[in-house]
Write an enzyme that holds these catalytic residues in place. Structure first.
Site, PDB file in Angstrom:
ATOM      1  N   HIS A 457       0.841  -1.193   0.000  1.00  0.00           N
ATOM      2  CA  HIS A 457       0.000   0.000   0.000  1.00  0.00           C
ATOM      3  C   HIS A 457       0.877   1.244   0.000  1.00  0.00           C
ATOM      4  O   HIS A 457       1.452   1.620   1.017  1.00  0.00           O
ATOM      5  CB  HIS A 457      -0.915  -0.033   1.224  1.00  0.00           C
ATOM      6  CG  HIS A 457      -1.809   1.159   1.346  1.00  0.00           C
ATOM      7  ND1 HIS A 457      -2.417   1.521   2.537  1.00  0.00           N
ATOM      8  CD2 HIS A 457      -2.206   2.091   0.440  1.00  0.00           C
ATOM      9  CE1 HIS A 457      -3.135   2.615   2.352  1.00  0.00           C
ATOM     10  NE2 HIS A 457      -3.018   2.983   1.089  1.00  0.00           N
ATOM     11  N   LEU A 468       5.340   3.012   3.259  1.00  0.00           N
ATOM     12  CA  LEU A 468       4.866   1.853   2.509  1.00  0.00           C
ATOM     13  C   LEU A 468       4.343   0.842   3.518  1.00  0.00           C
ATOM     14  O   LEU A 468       5.077   0.390   4.387  1.00  0.00           O
ATOM     15  CB  LEU A 468       5.986   1.230   1.669  1.00  0.00           C
ATOM     16  CG  LEU A 468       5.657  -0.118   1.014  1.00  0.00           C
ATOM     17  CD1 LEU A 468       4.477   0.017   0.048  1.00  0.00           C
ATOM     18  CD2 LEU A 468       6.879  -0.672   0.279  1.00  0.00           C
ATOM     19  N   GLU A 469       3.066   0.496   3.393  1.00  0.00           N
ATOM     20  CA  GLU A 469       2.435  -0.475   4.281  1.00  0.00           C
ATOM     21  C   GLU A 469       2.358  -1.812   3.544  1.00  0.00           C
ATOM     22  O   GLU A 469       1.701  -1.924   2.506  1.00  0.00           O
ATOM     23  CB  GLU A 469       1.037   0.017   4.661  1.00  0.00           C
ATOM     24  CG  GLU A 469       0.310  -0.873   5.645  1.00  0.00           C
ATOM     25  CD  GLU A 469      -1.064  -0.320   5.995  1.00  0.00           C
ATOM     26  OE1 GLU A 469      -1.488  -0.493   7.144  1.00  0.00           O
ATOM     27  OE2 GLU A 469      -1.713   0.289   5.118  1.00  0.00           O
ATOM     28  N   ILE A 470       3.041  -2.813   4.071  1.00  0.00           N
ATOM     29  CA  ILE A 470       3.052  -4.144   3.463  1.00  0.00           C
ATOM     30  C   ILE A 470       2.101  -5.038   4.245  1.00  0.00           C
ATOM     31  O   ILE A 470       2.171  -5.106   5.477  1.00  0.00           O
ATOM     32  CB  ILE A 470       4.478  -4.716   3.434  1.00  0.00           C
ATOM     33  CG1 ILE A 470       5.320  -3.893   2.447  1.00  0.00           C
ATOM     34  CG2 ILE A 470       4.488  -6.191   3.072  1.00  0.00           C
ATOM     35  CD1 ILE A 470       6.769  -4.298   2.387  1.00  0.00           C
ATOM     36  N   THR A 506      -3.361   1.716   8.383  1.00  0.00           N
ATOM     37  CA  THR A 506      -3.393   3.132   8.003  1.00  0.00           C
ATOM     38  C   THR A 506      -4.783   3.579   7.574  1.00  0.00           C
ATOM     39  O   THR A 506      -5.310   4.575   8.065  1.00  0.00           O
ATOM     40  CB  THR A 506      -2.396   3.386   6.865  1.00  0.00           C
ATOM     41  OG1 THR A 506      -2.677   2.490   5.783  1.00  0.00           O
ATOM     42  CG2 THR A 506      -0.975   3.171   7.333  1.00  0.00           C
TER      43      THR A 506
END
Length: 729
Positions: A457, A468-470, A506
């Site tokens: 994301h 950066l959201e993994i 998030t």
């Protein structure tokens, strides 16, 4: 470090062990704090450091030895020291230097390698070295290598992972990669970093011959950035004084890098630029490989595998590791830009020529802006762009290591794309979906290899937002997650890893806040005032502008999905408002109009007059008792903090890692700066600062007017009812 003769894994086929944000082994906040406070380090014998002003000076000094070697003990202590320095906000940069005259680091400890009983043990040594040097290379605090004496093998790999290299100009200072002479090859990333630093021909010459390079020649090659006379021009001095003077100079450069009065960018002559350009062309590289392999075969008769393996791993790094991006829209083009800008070969695919052209133009503009700011030359811009291929088909996907999908936020479209991609990609290839809220396990439901599916994301605009959201599912393999992390770090992102769930972390925190923004707008507060009120509180982006940046269509889908998952708690403004905006084409920045009108080169945006009619259809009666500027701020903030606390209570998040995402300010939330530097900013730091009881009082005030959307979660109530209890002790 040194490695056995098997090649290291390809760019995205790394196997790093990472801690998941959702791991059941995470400690409770209080336990974490106790360990932080009372953990005692044993006395260090190989690495020490002190802080001079805002510069940390790290000294290598292997006891009972004339030279420093990369032993297990030195590596462990070096890792400890660096972690302490990265956690110390008072330190802005660092210097690596040796306390031994005549030896920076002479290489890896051969006894350490000889003690390994299996190839897996040696591989682990290599991977640990790679992981540490990747952290050095990616460090936000500039690191300078101050070299005096031998800088060989693993020592050279440490030096070239740093941001700047200074060497003493004397006969004893030599740099080299002699691993091939032992039947080995550089195993901590040197085979990948050296060609990029000195060019392919020079790198092959160093690694295939093992010859030493004097400091003055290293400077000409670009291996060293600055030369230092032992004590100034023409002055003779003892070696100890040489190290002392080298340290003084290095501290000055480290401080200059941190405050940007010194540039780490190396200037290249015309010949080097032409060489670099030629090496960027695949057919030229193939000819170099062919020539080098022929010479090696002739000299070794094929009896010595190390030189051939060196060629093999260099080729793997330069020619393989292709990244493919699906969708050339605002997000896809942004992902392609931050990838190609960091040296990743990137395919950008779209379904229409018009969309592809627009995406390629966006990448060009992003890089050209750097040319205008003189952080890139036009030659460097064109060289970077040569690593990106724009296309309408799946050509080349059979060589991809990772595909990042950035198509429309619709589960059916994502399923269609996933099936198409899996028909052409190799078995090891990872499929990553850039989605704001769609559950990754739903996307992976149609996959033939769900262990290779993951969420990545990104935040808009991708080239400016760090976060950066993994997102992992129960079926996502650890290798897949580690590879996604490696790509994110390569792209220069602040990475958090979370488990799959509606809205992840998030979007789940932002969802209620954005719903409240909709209600505020419906109550008659115009977008400019909403932005002014929210930025005055500390939000880095105005709340209305944030919706335009996210994309009104994306916000609509997210609101619908989260509403289904969480019900009334995620209510607020009418979703019909956003749906009507979508119908009218008011999609936000990407469409040129949303709440605002967006025009190229126009900074002072005007309101979109077309929104007057839209807002009039969804007008709500104003509530004077909760519509002061302060109330509007607190309505947004309390819903954000309340949902973050709900996440903390319902999911085994790790409090300090969960707040990491707020450091990047990509989330669009206020930084809530901490008065205690070791504590990250974020909603829990804000709750401690403002007071849990005061937050609950505000929530109760708004609950009386709007209902259950402001009902404080049990965790906040627990803290409010326990005087002195804080999320961070």
């Amino acid at each position: 470090m040194l490695a056995v003769m098997s090649p290291p894994p390809l760019l995205f086929r790394v196997s790093l062990k990472i801690s998941y944000l959702s791991s059941s082994s995470f400690l409770k906040p209080t336990e974490c704090e106790l360990i932080t406070c009372f953990h005692l380090f044993p006395a260090r014998t190989h690495v020490s450091y002190d802080v001079k002003g805002d510069v940390a000076v790290i000294r290598f000094n292997t006891p009972n030895s004339k030279v420093n070697t990369l032993s297990k003990q030195l590596n462990a202590e070096f890792t400890e020291v660096m972690n302490e320095i990265w956690a110390n906000e008072a330190v802005k940069s660092a210097v690596l230097i040796s306390s031994k005259p005549g030896s920076f680091i002479a290489g890896a400890d051969i006894d350490m390698i000889a003690a390994c009983k299996t190839s897996q043990e040696v591989t682990q040594l290599s991977q640990e070295g790679q992981k540490m040097l990747e952290k050095i290379e990616q460090s936000s605090k500039p690191i300078v290598a101050a070299i005096s004496g031998s800088c060989l093998g693993g020592g050279l790999e440490v030096a070239i992972a740093c941001h700047y290299r200074i060497a003493t100009k004397d006969k004893k200072t030599i740099l080299g990669a002699p691993e091939v002479l032992l039947g080995l090859l550089p195993g901590a990333g040197g085979t990948q970093r050296l060609p990029k630093m000195v060019g392919l021909p020079a790198a092959f010459d160093m690694m295939l011959t093992g010859r030493n390079i004097r400091a003055d020649r290293a400077k000409k090659m670009g291996l060293v950035d600055q030369l230092v006379d032992p004590l100034g021009p023409g002055v003779k001095a003892p070696e100890a004084r040489t190290i002392e003077y080298l340290e003084e100079v290095a501290i000055g450069f480290a401080r200059g890098l941190a405050n940007r009065t010194v540039s780490a960018k190396r200037s290249k002559g015309l010949v080097q630029k032409i060489t670099d350009y030629a090496m960027a062309l695949p057919f030229v590289r193939q000819q170099v490989y062919k020539t080098v392999e022929s010479k090696v075969q002739k000299q070794t008769k094929g009896l010595y595998p190390a030189p051939l393996k060196i060629i093999e791993v260099v080729k793997a790094g330069l020619d393989q590791g292709t990244l493919a991006v699906l969708g050339a829209g605002l997000m896809g083009a942004g992902i392609a830009q931050v990838s190609v800008d960091k040296g990743l070969k990137t395919i950008l695919k779209d379904t229409t020529q018009q969309g592809l052209d627009r995406g390629q133009q966006q990448v060009f503009k992003g890089l050209n802006d750097k040319v205008k700011k003189k952080s890139l030359t036009s030659f460097e811009r064109d060289s970077i762009l040569s690593n990106m291929t724009g296309q309408l088909d799946y050509k080349g996907f059979e060589k991809a290591d990772m595909v990042i999908e950035a198509v429309f936020e619709d589960i059916n479209i994502k399923h269609k794309v996933l099936k198409e991609v899996e028909a052409v990609i190799p078995p090891h290839c990872i499929f990553a979906s850039n989605t704001s809220a769609l559950p990754i396990n739903q996307i992976a439901a149609v996959s033939q290899r769900p262990e290779k599916v993951i969420g990545m994301h990104y935040f808009s605009p991708v080239d400016k937002m760090q976060l950066l959201e993994i997102i992992t599912t129960d079926k996502t393999s650890q290798d897949t997650a580690a590879s996604a992390v490696a790509v994110g770090l390569k792209q220069g992102k602040v990475v958090i890893v979370v488990k799959d769930g509606p809205g992840f972390y998030t979007t789940r925190c932002l969802g209620p806040m954005l719903a409240e923004v909709g209600r505020v707008l419906q109550e008659g507060i115009d977008p400019k005032k909403v932005d002014a009120i929210s930025t005055a509180f500390g939000f880095p982006v105005g709340a209305a502008t944030l919706i335009d940046e996210v994309g009104v269509d994306v916000a609509t889908h997210v609101a619908e999905d989260l509403g289904k998952a969480f019900g009334e708690r995620f209510g607020g403004g009418s979703i019909g408002l956003f749906k009507l905006m979508v119908q009218k084409g008011f999609l936000g920045r990407k469409a040129g109009k949303g709440f605002y009108i967006y025009q190229e080169g126009v900074k002072n945006r005007s309101l979109n007059s077309g929104m007057d009619e839209v807002l009039a259809q969804f007008k709500l009666p104003a509530k004077p008792e909760v519509c002061t500027d302060e109330d509007i701020q607190m309505r947004l903030v309390t819903r954000f903090v309340n949902e973050a606390a709900m996440c903390l209570s319902m999911i085994p998040w790790h409090i300090r890692q969960i707040q990491c995402c707020h450091l990047s300010r990509s989330l669009g939330a206020p930084p809530f700066f901490s008065t205690c530097p070791p504590v990250p900013p974020g909603p829990f730091r804000y709750a401690d600062s403002y007071g849990a009881k005061q937050l609950v009082d505000k929530l109760r005030k708004y609950e009386a007017v709007y209902g259950s959307q402001f009902t404080p979660c049990q965790l906040l109530l627990d803290y409010a009812n326990s005087p002195g209890k804080k999320f961070h002790q």
